[in-house]
Design a protein around this motif. Structure first.
Motif, mmCIF file in Angstrom:
data_model
loop_
_atom_site.group_PDB
_atom_site.id
_atom_site.type_symbol
_atom_site.label_atom_id
_atom_site.label_comp_id
_atom_site.label_asym_id
_atom_site.label_seq_id
_atom_site.Cartn_x
_atom_site.Cartn_y
_atom_site.Cartn_z
ATOM 1 N N ARG A 1 0.834 -1.185 0.000
ATOM 2 C CA ARG A 1 0.000 0.000 0.000
ATOM 3 C C ARG A 1 0.881 1.252 0.000
ATOM 4 O O ARG A 1 1.801 1.382 0.777
ATOM 5 N N ARG B 1 -6.088 -1.608 -6.102
ATOM 6 C CA ARG B 1 -6.294 -0.171 -5.908
ATOM 7 C C ARG B 1 -7.688 0.105 -5.363
ATOM 8 O O ARG B 1 -7.899 1.085 -4.637
ATOM 9 N N TYR B 2 -8.655 -0.748 -5.715
ATOM 10 C CA TYR B 2 -10.040 -0.525 -5.328
ATOM 11 C C TYR B 2 -10.415 -1.244 -4.038
ATOM 12 O O TYR B 2 -11.572 -1.222 -3.639
ATOM 13 N N ILE B 3 -9.462 -1.900 -3.404
ATOM 14 C CA ILE B 3 -9.734 -2.642 -2.179
ATOM 15 C C ILE B 3 -9.286 -1.801 -0.984
ATOM 16 O O ILE B 3 -8.093 -1.523 -0.818
ATOM 17 N N LYS B 4 -10.245 -1.411 -0.173
ATOM 18 C CA LYS B 4 -9.974 -0.594 1.008
ATOM 19 C C LYS B 4 -9.828 -1.493 2.235
ATOM 20 O O LYS B 4 -9.883 -2.717 2.158
ATOM 21 N N ARG B 5 -9.673 -0.826 3.370
ATOM 22 C CA ARG B 5 -9.482 -1.583 4.604
ATOM 23 C C ARG B 5 -10.701 -2.427 4.935
ATOM 24 O O ARG B 5 -10.580 -3.574 5.384
ATOM 25 N N LEU B 6 -11.903 -1.885 4.726
ATOM 26 C CA LEU B 6 -13.115 -2.643 4.966
ATOM 27 C C LEU B 6 -13.189 -3.866 4.060
ATOM 28 O O LEU B 6 -13.590 -4.962 4.493
ATOM 29 N N ASP B 7 -12.784 -3.704 2.785
ATOM 30 C CA ASP B 7 -12.808 -4.830 1.850
ATOM 31 C C ASP B 7 -11.849 -5.923 2.293
ATOM 32 O O ASP B 7 -12.181 -7.113 2.245
ATOM 33 N N ARG B 8 -10.655 -5.526 2.712
ATOM 34 C CA ARG B 8 -9.685 -6.534 3.168
ATOM 35 C C ARG B 8 -10.200 -7.270 4.402
ATOM 36 O O ARG B 8 -9.977 -8.468 4.558
ATOM 37 N N TYR B 9 -10.898 -6.540 5.257
ATOM 38 C CA TYR B 9 -11.449 -7.157 6.469
ATOM 39 C C TYR B 9 -12.488 -8.220 6.115
ATOM 40 O O TYR B 9 -12.458 -9.344 6.642
ATOM 41 N N ARG C 1 -22.353 -1.444 -2.282
ATOM 42 C CA ARG C 1 -20.897 -1.258 -2.111
ATOM 43 C C ARG C 1 -20.336 -2.265 -1.116
ATOM 44 O O ARG C 1 -19.216 -2.764 -1.290
#
Length: 423
Positions: free
Chosen positions: A34, A61-69, A161
Motif C-alpha cells: 500500500r 487499488r479498489y480494495i480498502k481496509r473494509l474490503d480486506r477485512y 458497495r
C-alpha cells in the motif's frame, strides 16, 4: 572499447530478462504494498503512461481496509468450513470402509495418498456451493450480531458497495473451483477409482457386447465382444461406404489395440479378410495378421459409471466433438459434466448474494436461523442439480440448460433477497 562491450551486453537476452524481472518485481511490489510508487526506482525508467495504466488496472487499488477485512473473514471461514466438514466426512468414510480395507489388504500408503488425498479435493469441490453459503451466513450474521453491519451502513456505505468484497472473494473461489474441477480433480479421480476397484470391490465395467460405431465418414465398425482388460475384441468387421454403396468389407476373428505404439489408433487384426468391390468385380485378400489404423480407441468402446469425471475439460470437449461426429447417442452425460463444471463455479456468486442478503440483518434468533436456512437452500441447490442432470440424460433436456437450471432458478431468489436487503 569497454563502452561498446557494455552496450552489447545490455542487448543480450539474459540482460533483457534480468531487466524485465526487475520491472515486474517493482510492479508486483506496487500492487501488494500500500502506498508504494510505481516509479520509485529511477534506473528502471518506467514510462509515465505505463505507470498510469498499470495503476488503473491494478485490482488492489479498489480494495480498502473494509474490503480486506471482509475478504479475510470470507476466505478464512470458507476454508475453515471445508476443513471441518471434510474432516468429519473422512472419519465416517474410514469407519465405514475399514472392514473392506482390511479384507482386501489395502496398504496404508495407498489409503492415504491414492484414496484420501484424492477424496478430499473431489468432495470439497463437489460441495463448494454449500461451503460458500455456510461461510457467508456464518461470518455475516456474526458481524450483524456485533452491530458491525449497522456501523458500516451508518457511515454512508450502501449495501451494494458492501457486497464488493464478497464478489471479489467469489471470483477467487470460482477460479479455484473451476481449475480444480477442470484440470486437477480428473487426474485424481482416475487414481481413486483404480483404488476402489482394487480394495473396495467397486468393479469397473471392462467389457462390451455388440458395439457399433461410426469411426470415420462412411466407415462403420462392429464388434461382437470387447474385453478392455486385454484390449482385445472378437467378431470384428469394418465396412466402408462411398455414395451409400459398400466398397470394402473387412472381417477379423480377433482385433487387439496396440498400447505400445507411439501414436493412437493402432490395431492388430488376426485371421483377417478384406473384400473390395470394384463395380462388378470383387477382390479378396486375407492373412493371419495385419497392422492397421482405425479411428477408434478402447475408451470409445467401453463405458463405466463416472467415466466422464476422469476427463479434463479439454479432453472432455474433444471427446464430445468426436462422439457427435460419430453419431453416438451416449454423449449426454459428458455434455452435462462439461457444462456443470462451469455452472458450479458461478454458483458461488448467486449463493453469496442470497446468504449476505439474508444474514445482514440483526435478529433475536441469532445465526441458528440463518444456518438452518442456508443448509436447506444449499441442499436444495445440490438436489436440483442432480434432478436436472437426470432430466437431461433420461428425458431429453438440453445438457446446457440442465446444468444451468439451478443457477437460473436461484438467481431469481437471489434478486428477490437482494431487493429486500437493507440499503
Amino acid at each position: 572499447m569497454e563502452k561498446v562491450n557494455n552496450r552489447r551486453y545490455a542487448k543480450t537476452p539474459i540482460a533483457l530478462l534480468k531487466r524485465m524481472w526487475r520491472v515486474l518485481r517493482v510492479i508486483f511490489h506496487r500492487m501488494f504494498r500500500r502506498g508504494g510508487s510505481m516509479r520509485r526506482a529511477k534506473h528502471l525508467r518506467v514510462p509515465a503512461w505505463m505507470s498510469k495504466y498499470l495503476g488503473w488496472a491494478n485490482p488492489f487499488r479498489y480494495i480498502k481496509r473494509l474490503d480486506r477485512y471482509i475478504i479475510r473473514k470470507f476466505i478464512g471461514t470458507y476454508f475453515f468450513a471445508i476443513l471441518l466438514i471434510i474432516s468429519i466426512s473422512i472419519v465416517f468414510d474410514f469407519n465405514e470402509n475399514l472392514s473392506k480395507f482390511t479384507e482386501y489388504n489395502a496398504p496404508w500408503r495407498a489409503i492415504i495418498f491414492d484414496y484420501y488425498m484424492n477424496f478430499v479435493p473431489y468432495f470439497a469441490n463437489l460441495f463448494s456451493p454449500l461451503f460458500v453459503f455456510i461461510a457467508v451466513i456464518f461470518f455475516t450474521s456474526k458481524m450483524a450480531g456485533n452491530s458491525e453491519i449497522i456501523a458500516i451502513l451508518a457511515t454512508g456505505v450502501s449495501f451494494k458497495r458492501m457486497l464488493r468484497p464478497y464478489m471479489f472473494s467469489c471470483v477467487l473461489i470460482s477460479m479455484l473451483s473451476y481449475f480444480l474441477a477442470a484440470y486437477v480433480i480428473p487426474h485424481g479421480t482416475v487414481i481413486r477409482q483404480n483404488f476402489e476397484s482394487l480394495y473396495k470391490n467397486n468393479k469397473k465395467n471392462t467389457s462390451a457386447e455388440n458395439v457399433q460405431l461410426q469411426v470415420d465418414n462412411g466407415v462403420i465398425a462392429y464388434m461382437q465382444h470387447y474385453d478392455n482388460t486385454v484390449k482385445r475384441g472378437y467378431g470384428f468387421c469394418l465396412d466402408k461406404f462411398e455414395n451409400k454403396k459398400l466398397v470394402s468389407h473387412m472381417t477379423a476373428a480377433e482385433i487387439m489395440y496396440d498400447t505400445i505404439a507411439e501414436s493412437k489408433f493402432h490395431w492388430q487384426a488376426f485371421n483377417w479378410k478384406i473384400r473390395e468391390m470394384r463395380g462388378m468385380k470383387e477382390k479378396i485378400t486375407s492373412g493371419m495378421r495385419l497392422d492397421t489404423l482405425i479411428q477408434m480407441e478402447p475408451i470409445d468402446l467401453v463405458y463405466s459409471k463416472g467415466q466422464q469425471e476422469a476427463f479434463t475439460s479439454p479432453e472432455l470437449s474433444e471427446y464430445i466433438s468426436k462422439q457427435i461426429d460419430r453419431g453416438s447417442s451416449n454423449v449426454v452425460q459428458y455434455q452435462v459434466e462439461y457444462h456443470k463444471r462451469i455452472a458450479t463455479s458461478f454458483a458461488s456468486f448467486i449463493l453469496t448474494i442470497i446468504g449476505a442478503s439474508l444474514s445482514s440483518r440483526k435478529r433475536k434468533g441469532g445465526m441458528g436461523v440463518y444456518l438452518g436456512a442456508g443448509l436447506a437452500l444449499s441442499f436444495a441447490y445440490i438436489i436440483l442439480q442432480t434432478i436436472s442432470a437426470t432430466f437431461a440424460i433420461n428425458a431429453g433436456t438440453h445438457p446446457m440448460l440442465a446444468a444451468w437450471m439451478p443457477n437460473i432458478l436461484f438467481a431469481f431468489i437471489a434478486y428477490a433477497c437482494y431487493r429486500k436487503a437493507p440499503n
